[in-house]
Design a protein around this motif. Structure first.
Motif, PDB file in Angstrom:
ATOM      1  N   ASP A  81       0.923  -1.104  -0.033  1.00 42.15           N
ATOM      2  CA  ASP A  81       0.224  -0.072   0.142  1.00 42.15           C
ATOM      3  C   ASP A  81       0.806   1.211   0.085  1.00 42.15           C
ATOM      4  N   PRO A  82       0.742   1.961  -1.248  1.00 46.23           N
ATOM      5  CA  PRO A  82       1.766   3.229  -1.149  1.00 46.23           C
ATOM      6  C   PRO A  82       1.350   4.111   0.113  1.00 46.23           C
ATOM      7  N   ARG A  83       0.176   4.114   0.600  1.00 46.05           N
ATOM      8  CA  ARG A  83      -0.192   5.139   1.580  1.00 46.05           C
ATOM      9  C   ARG A  83       0.608   4.839   2.752  1.00 46.05           C
ATOM     10  N   ASP A  84       0.898   3.494   3.056  1.00 47.20           N
ATOM     11  CA  ASP A  84       1.764   2.984   4.142  1.00 47.20           C
ATOM     12  C   ASP A  84       3.206   3.529   3.912  1.00 47.20           C
ATOM     13  N   HIS A  85       3.446   3.547   2.632  1.00 43.55           N
ATOM     14  CA  HIS A  85       4.934   3.985   2.407  1.00 43.55           C
ATOM     15  C   HIS A  85       4.834   5.508   2.542  1.00 43.55           C
ATOM     16  N   TRP A  86       3.877   6.179   2.223  1.00 42.65           N
ATOM     17  CA  TRP A  86       3.997   7.439   2.571  1.00 42.65           C
ATOM     18  C   TRP A  86       4.145   8.047   4.001  1.00 42.65           C
ATOM     19  N   VAL A  87       3.448   7.300   5.038  1.00 44.29           N
ATOM     20  CA  VAL A  87       3.561   7.382   6.031  1.00 44.29           C
ATOM     21  C   VAL A  87       5.012   7.215   6.662  1.00 44.29           C
ATOM     22  N   MET A  88       5.472   6.200   6.232  1.00 42.75           N
ATOM     23  CA  MET A  88       7.042   5.759   6.522  1.00 42.75           C
ATOM     24  C   MET A  88       7.806   6.946   6.022  1.00 42.75           C
ATOM     25  N   TRP A  89       7.730   7.402   4.874  1.00 43.33           N
ATOM     26  CA  TRP A  89       8.371   8.416   4.578  1.00 43.33           C
ATOM     27  C   TRP A  89       8.399   9.762   5.474  1.00 43.33           C
ATOM     28  N   HIS A  90       7.220  10.192   5.649  1.00 39.73           N
ATOM     29  CA  HIS A  90       7.042  11.183   6.655  1.00 39.73           C
ATOM     30  C   HIS A  90       7.398  11.067   8.201  1.00 39.73           C
ATOM     31  N   SER A  91       7.801   9.886   8.484  1.00 46.20           N
ATOM     32  CA  SER A  91       8.262   9.706   9.654  1.00 46.20           C
ATOM     33  C   SER A  91       9.578   9.889   9.935  1.00 46.20           C
TER      34      SER A  91
END
Length: 311
Positions: A81-91
């Motif tokens: 899920d790219p939205r999970d990846h987006w959160v990981m990047w924001h972390s």
């Protein structure tokens, strides 16, 4: 599906999981060394997940500040899920490990896969663990601790999160009746939205568990779990209880409970399978075509020889 990963990762790393609030009960039971940050992602509901204007943007901004303040070294997700990846990047984590899908790869530093198209979800977590230097056994090698005494008690759960995954309630009632006639104790559980008022099976009323802790308490120490492709089946497997799962639109090789004695009954073939949470037809034939006798036959085989190889 992630419990084995979390438990083993916490032996090597200081581990934090970002998950829905109900994960608190799972943490206490299965991976107490893991820290929990509660967050309900707006893209996880079954309905309205793509209505970006309804997302809690202020809450997402607070989450970003919270994650960055923790200065995580590594972020990992086995969900495609790219939205999970987006959160990981924001972390702000320096290393971000995941399985790229669509544009999600742009947020990752370590792109894993691809795995086989119908790989089990556990295999994704196993691959992610390997990237961290954490070893998880193959599914066939999993061992489950039996918690509490095993008795002649069978748990039957007739619900599931989505209607296409639900085998008819009346057929579960017949399974309950046959189990009781065969001398087994039966805990008959169901969902609140599914149970008709006053519905009974074999002289007993179907019960809606009051909480996740209540559900796990009813599952512990059971001889066997029978139900649909659902969360309770996966919990039963984690608690050391063998499972018999009735599958329609979902494939057991992708989502089967993680227990060496897990077995299943599959519905009829369909060119759209796996279709997960919806059905393209007026009736969900892949579930409705499964007769009571077929499930009862599989259940008898499991009860008579619970140690048999189910592969």
């Amino acid at each position: 599906m992630a419990s084995d990963f979390l438990r083993e990762a916490s032996r090597k790393y200081q581990t934090t999981v970002l998950a829905k609030p109900h994960a608190a009960a799972l943490r206490e039971k299965f991976w107490p060394e893991v820290e929990l940050l509660e967050f309900t992602a707006p893209w996880t509901p079954f309905r309205g997940k793509y209505r970006l204007w309804n997302w809690p943007w202020r809450e997402l901004a607070r989450l970003r500040r919270q994650l960055r303040g923790r200065e995580f070294d590594i972020a990992v997700s086995a969900r495609l899920d790219p939205r999970d990846h987006w959160v990981m990047w924001h972390s702000g984590a320096r290393r971000r490990i995941g399985f790229p899908r669509a544009a999600g790869g742009m947020f990752l530093t370590d792109c894993l896969g691809p795995l086989q198209p119908r790989a089990h979800r556990y295999d994704y977590w196993r691959e992610a663990a390997a990237a961290l230097g954490v070893e998880l056994p193959e599914r066939k090698g999993l061992r489950r601790e039996v918690r509490g005494p095993v008795r002649d008690r069978v748990v039957v759960h007739s619900g599931a999160a989505r209607d296409p995954r639900v085998w008819p309630l009346e057929r579960y009632a017949e399974i309950v009746r046959r189990l009781k006639n065969a001398g087994f104790q039966v805990d008959f559980l169901c969902d609140e939205r599914q149970r008709p008022d006053g519905f009974e099976a074999g002289g007993g009323t179907a019960v809606v568990p009051s909480s996740l802790d209540d559900l796990m308490g009813r599952l512990e120490g059971a001889l066997l779990f029978v139900g649909n492709d659902s969360g309770p089946g996966h919990l039963a497997a984690l608690l050391g209880v063998p499972t018999l799962t009735v599958y329609g639109p979902v494939l057991p090789e992708m989502y089967g409970p993680l227990h060496p004695l897990a077995t299943s009954v599959e519905g009829s073939d369909c060119r759209f399978k796996p279709c997960l949470d919806s059905c393209r037809y007026a009736e969900n034939r892949c579930m409705l075509d499964i007769g009571v006798d077929r499930v009862w036959s599989a259940l008898q085989a499991l009860l008579e020889d619970p140690e048999a190889d189910r592969e």
